[in-house]
Design a protein around this motif. Structure first.
Motif, PDB file in Angstrom:
ATOM      1  N   SER A   1       0.873  -1.171   0.000  1.00  0.00           N
ATOM      2  CA  SER A   1       0.000   0.000   0.000  1.00  0.00           C
ATOM      3  C   SER A   1       0.909   1.219   0.000  1.00  0.00           C
ATOM      4  O   SER A   1       2.127   1.090   0.215  1.00  0.00           O
ATOM      5  N   PRO A   2       0.365   2.421  -0.223  1.00  0.00           N
ATOM      6  CA  PRO A   2       1.217   3.609  -0.117  1.00  0.00           C
ATOM      7  C   PRO A   2       1.903   3.718   1.249  1.00  0.00           C
ATOM      8  O   PRO A   2       3.073   4.111   1.324  1.00  0.00           O
ATOM      9  N   ALA A   3       1.203   3.346   2.316  1.00  0.00           N
ATOM     10  CA  ALA A   3       1.814   3.392   3.649  1.00  0.00           C
ATOM     11  C   ALA A   3       2.954   2.387   3.762  1.00  0.00           C
ATOM     12  O   ALA A   3       4.015   2.685   4.345  1.00  0.00           O
ATOM     13  N   ALA A   4       2.755   1.188   3.202  1.00  0.00           N
ATOM     14  CA  ALA A   4       3.819   0.179   3.224  1.00  0.00           C
ATOM     15  C   ALA A   4       5.013   0.632   2.397  1.00  0.00           C
ATOM     16  O   ALA A   4       6.179   0.390   2.771  1.00  0.00           O
ATOM     17  N   ASP A   5       4.738   1.290   1.280  1.00  0.00           N
ATOM     18  CA  ASP A   5       5.829   1.797   0.445  1.00  0.00           C
ATOM     19  C   ASP A   5       6.637   2.856   1.194  1.00  0.00           C
ATOM     20  O   ASP A   5       7.876   2.887   1.116  1.00  0.00           O
ATOM     21  N   THR A   6       5.929   3.720   1.929  1.00  0.00           N
ATOM     22  CA  THR A   6       6.613   4.746   2.725  1.00  0.00           C
ATOM     23  C   THR A   6       7.472   4.108   3.800  1.00  0.00           C
ATOM     24  O   THR A   6       8.621   4.520   4.040  1.00  0.00           O
ATOM     25  N   PHE A   7       6.931   3.099   4.454  1.00  0.00           N
ATOM     26  CA  PHE A   7       7.659   2.342   5.474  1.00  0.00           C
ATOM     27  C   PHE A   7       8.929   1.739   4.882  1.00  0.00           C
ATOM     28  O   PHE A   7      10.032   1.856   5.439  1.00  0.00           O
ATOM     29  N   ARG A   8       8.810   1.099   3.726  1.00  0.00           N
ATOM     30  CA  ARG A   8       9.949   0.466   3.065  1.00  0.00           C
ATOM     31  C   ARG A   8      11.026   1.486   2.705  1.00  0.00           C
ATOM     32  O   ARG A   8      12.224   1.262   2.937  1.00  0.00           O
ATOM     33  N   ASP A   9      10.596   2.624   2.156  1.00  0.00           N
ATOM     34  CA  ASP A   9      11.561   3.627   1.702  1.00  0.00           C
ATOM     35  C   ASP A   9      12.239   4.341   2.879  1.00  0.00           C
ATOM     36  O   ASP A   9      13.416   4.713   2.793  1.00  0.00           O
ATOM     37  N   ALA A  10      11.495   4.529   3.962  1.00  0.00           N
ATOM     38  CA  ALA A  10      12.038   5.246   5.113  1.00  0.00           C
ATOM     39  C   ALA A  10      12.981   4.388   5.954  1.00  0.00           C
ATOM     40  O   ALA A  10      13.937   4.904   6.541  1.00  0.00           O
ATOM     41  N   ASP A  11      12.713   3.095   6.028  1.00  0.00           N
ATOM     42  CA  ASP A  11      13.514   2.215   6.881  1.00  0.00           C
ATOM     43  C   ASP A  11      13.629   0.838   6.223  1.00  0.00           C
ATOM     44  O   ASP A  11      12.989  -0.124   6.658  1.00  0.00           O
ATOM     45  N   PRO A  12      14.456   0.737   5.186  1.00  0.00           N
ATOM     46  CA  PRO A  12      14.552  -0.518   4.424  1.00  0.00           C
ATOM     47  C   PRO A  12      14.926  -1.725   5.284  1.00  0.00           C
ATOM     48  O   PRO A  12      14.395  -2.824   5.062  1.00  0.00           O
ATOM     49  N   GLU A  13      15.817  -1.546   6.242  1.00  0.00           N
ATOM     50  CA  GLU A  13      16.238  -2.682   7.065  1.00  0.00           C
ATOM     51  C   GLU A  13      15.093  -3.189   7.933  1.00  0.00           C
ATOM     52  O   GLU A  13      14.890  -4.407   8.047  1.00  0.00           O
ATOM     53  N   ARG A  14      14.371  -2.279   8.541  1.00  0.00           N
ATOM     54  CA  ARG A  14      13.218  -2.686   9.347  1.00  0.00           C
ATOM     55  C   ARG A  14      12.146  -3.339   8.486  1.00  0.00           C
ATOM     56  O   ARG A  14      11.514  -4.313   8.892  1.00  0.00           O
ATOM     57  N   PHE A  15      11.954  -2.809   7.282  1.00  0.00           N
ATOM     58  CA  PHE A  15      10.968  -3.393   6.375  1.00  0.00           C
ATOM     59  C   PHE A  15      11.366  -4.818   5.994  1.00  0.00           C
ATOM     60  O   PHE A  15      10.522  -5.719   5.954  1.00  0.00           O
ATOM     61  N   GLU A  16      12.637  -5.029   5.745  1.00  0.00           N
ATOM     62  CA  GLU A  16      13.102  -6.374   5.401  1.00  0.00           C
ATOM     63  C   GLU A  16      12.898  -7.343   6.554  1.00  0.00           C
ATOM     64  O   GLU A  16      12.544  -8.510   6.350  1.00  0.00           O
TER      65      GLU A  16
END
Length: 255
Positions: A192-207
């Motif tokens: 989602s747009p929120a998930a995309d923001t999460f991924r872009d802001a903190d790639p390591e945490r998203f992974e």
């Protein structure tokens, strides 16, 4: 292109937050099964874009601009749905606004935003839709969150709102079952747009987040979430109400 099953032929669905992300995916999947879809959200250009996608698939869609955080807008969404298509069979409460902060930094304004656009908006939409859903029996799908079930850090106000929605769902299932109305919750983990923001802001945490999903990936808004919602509101699931469907790839499984 329409689905071969067309399980929702002749039905009318209203999807909040349908201009992007999971809401868009749900709207596309419902249309694919034959439903006419009312698309609601705050950005007209996004709604019209999704309406064109649905029309290109041979189904009907009607955009209604509005903010679920405003009672009058919610009532207008339902009223226009019935005015345009003559009925309402499926209500999908997907829209939600919130901010991410640790609890120590969360203010009452953050909680007010999450509640006003989450459980309060969901309640208002359900109550406005009730007379129409009672006409021939209908189905409501409210969106919770795997994040709330897990109690993920920095999602305090969001988790509070989403768990309130699950409580509302169960009460409505008990009270409205006599009218032939089914009410269920879906808790997704999807792009989602929120998930995309999460991924872009903190790639390591998203992974790390994705690594905690047994199926090893985030859900696709249409294929994984939308198609499941289409099945949930169809007669194939006519005996299910008051349930929470965890569409999260298994991330909420107990260790």
């Amino acid at each position: 292109m329409m689905s071969e099953t067309s399980r929702l032929e002749g039905k009318v669905a209203l999807v909040t937050g349908a201009g992007q992300g999971v809401g868009r995916g749900v709207a596309l999947a419902l249309a694919r099964e034959g439903a006419a879809v009312v698309l609601t959200g705050r950005t007209e250009s996004k709604l019209r874009s999704v309406a064109v996608e649905i029309a290109d698939r041979g189904a009907k869609a009607h955009p209604v601009v509005g903010d679920v955080g405003r009672r009058e807008d919610v009532e207008l969404m339902v009223a226009e749905c019935v005015a345009v298509f003559g009925r309402l069979d499926v209500l999908v409460n997907n829209a939600q606004s919130s901010v991410q902060r640790l609890l120590k930094d969360t203010g009452e304004d953050d909680i007010d935003l999450a509640y006003r656009t989450g459980p309060l908006a969901t309640f208002r939409a359900m109550r406005a839709a009730l007379p129409h859903l009672r006409a021939e029996g209908g189905s409501i799908v409210n969106f919770g969150s795997s994040t709330a079930v897990q109690g993920d850090p920095a999602f305090g106000s969001y988790a509070m709102a989403k768990e309130a929605i699950r409580g509302l769902t169960r009460t409505a299932a008990r009270e409205w079952g006599r009218y032939g109305i089914r009410v269920n919750t879906v808790c997704p983990a999807a792009f989602s747009p929120a998930a995309d923001t999460f991924r872009d802001a903190d790639p390591e945490r998203f992974e790390r987040f994705v690594a905690g999903i047994p199926l090893g990936r985030m859900g696709d808004p249409e294929q994984d979430i939308g198609r499941a919602v289409a099945a949930l509101v169809s007669d194939d699931m006519a005996y299910l109400t008051g349930a929470t469907l965890m569409l999260c790839g298994g991330r909420t499984l107990l260790a």
